[in-house]
Design a protein around this motif. Structure first.
Motif, PDB file in Angstrom:
ATOM      1  N   SER A 291       0.855  -1.189   0.000  1.00 36.17           N
ATOM      2  CA  SER A 291       0.000   0.000   0.000  1.00 36.17           C
ATOM      3  C   SER A 291       0.888   1.235   0.000  1.00 36.17           C
ATOM      4  N   GLU A 292       0.260   2.413  -0.062  1.00 37.73           N
ATOM      5  CA  GLU A 292       1.045   3.642   0.002  1.00 37.73           C
ATOM      6  C   GLU A 292       1.707   3.805   1.369  1.00 37.73           C
ATOM      7  N   LEU A 293       1.209   3.098   2.385  1.00 38.40           N
ATOM      8  CA  LEU A 293       1.810   3.129   3.715  1.00 38.40           C
ATOM      9  C   LEU A 293       2.841   2.014   3.911  1.00 38.40           C
ATOM     10  N   GLU A 294       2.823   1.043   3.002  1.00 39.17           N
ATOM     11  CA  GLU A 294       3.762  -0.081   3.047  1.00 39.17           C
ATOM     12  C   GLU A 294       4.386  -0.252   1.661  1.00 39.17           C
ATOM     13  N   PRO A 295       5.253   0.693   1.275  1.00 36.51           N
ATOM     14  CA  PRO A 295       5.816   0.672  -0.085  1.00 36.51           C
ATOM     15  C   PRO A 295       6.744  -0.509  -0.349  1.00 36.51           C
ATOM     16  N   VAL A 296       7.281  -1.097   0.714  1.00 39.68           N
ATOM     17  CA  VAL A 296       8.121  -2.286   0.563  1.00 39.68           C
ATOM     18  C   VAL A 296       7.410  -3.445   1.263  1.00 39.68           C
ATOM     19  N   PRO A 297       6.751  -4.316   0.510  1.00 37.95           N
ATOM     20  CA  PRO A 297       5.988  -5.408   1.128  1.00 37.95           C
ATOM     21  C   PRO A 297       6.894  -6.366   1.907  1.00 37.95           C
TER      22      PRO A 297
END
Length: 206
Positions: free
Chosen positions: A124-130
């Motif tokens: 997500s935009e809050l978790e750009p690196v999964p």
């Protein structure tokens, strides 16, 4: 595009995560996204902390899924840590359904990977690196604040060998039509959309 009915195909918000909503989805050949957590050692279908006996038992939910030949994938939103063995035991009596787990905490996800569950990581935009991307089977592609998910981003995940579940904007209180139009031409057997409007999505991508 596989359709995942968000908490079942409900017609009134009070039907979310209920047997009626799941039956409606499964009868139509849709998959579902739903929530699992424990209550006094019993697995329950519940987004929030269950109180009393109003929440559907997870075992009953799985039996319901198995009773419909056309029922689609189950996207299992993990709402508590340490449920791997209980979930595995609940799946054991019948042949494993099309099911994946997501949204567990990162340390807890390692347990699902060790147990051999199909797991999705969140992007997500809050978790750009999964997290645990190299080990995940798929990506739960979410947009909390804006429609940032372009077809190019989806294609990058698919090219990396990941399945992708798109989160439709109405799940976060936004209009969905612009995003659907942007995603209209995406085609892959490894692509799904989680939506509050499964019937509209089926018509849109038929």
């Amino acid at each position: 595009m596989e359709i995942l009915a968000h908490r079942g195909w409900w017609l009134d918000p009070v039907e979310k995560n209920t047997e009626a909503a799941f039956r409606r989805a499964f009868e139509s050949g849709f998959g579902v996204e739903t929530d699992v957590r424990d209550q006094n050692g019993i697995l329950r279908i519940a987004h929030d902390m269950p109180v009393g006996d109003n929440s559907l038992d997870f075992n009953d939910f799985m039996l319901l899924h198995h009773s419909y030949e056309r029922a689609g994938t189950v996207a299992l939103n993990i709402k508590a840590d340490g449920l791997q063995r209980s979930i595995r035991a609940a799946l054991a009596p019948a042949s494993p359904p099309a099911l994946f787990c997501f949204d567990m905490s990162v340390p807890d996800a390692l347990g699902y990977l060790k147990e051999g569950f199909i797991t999705y990581t969140r992007h997500s935009e809050l978790e750009p690196v999964p997290s645990f991307y190299d080990k995940a089977d798929g990506v739960w592609l979410d947009a909390f604040e804006s429609d940032w998910i372009t077809p190019e981003i989806v294609e990058q995940h698919l090219a990396a060998g990941k399945k992708v579940a798109l989160v439709s904007p109405e799940l976060h209180g936004r209009e969905y039509r612009a995003a659907w139009e942007m995603w209209r031409d995406l085609k892959s057997v490894d692509l799904a959309i989680c939506t509050d409007f499964p019937d509209r999505a089926a018509d849109f991508w038929k």
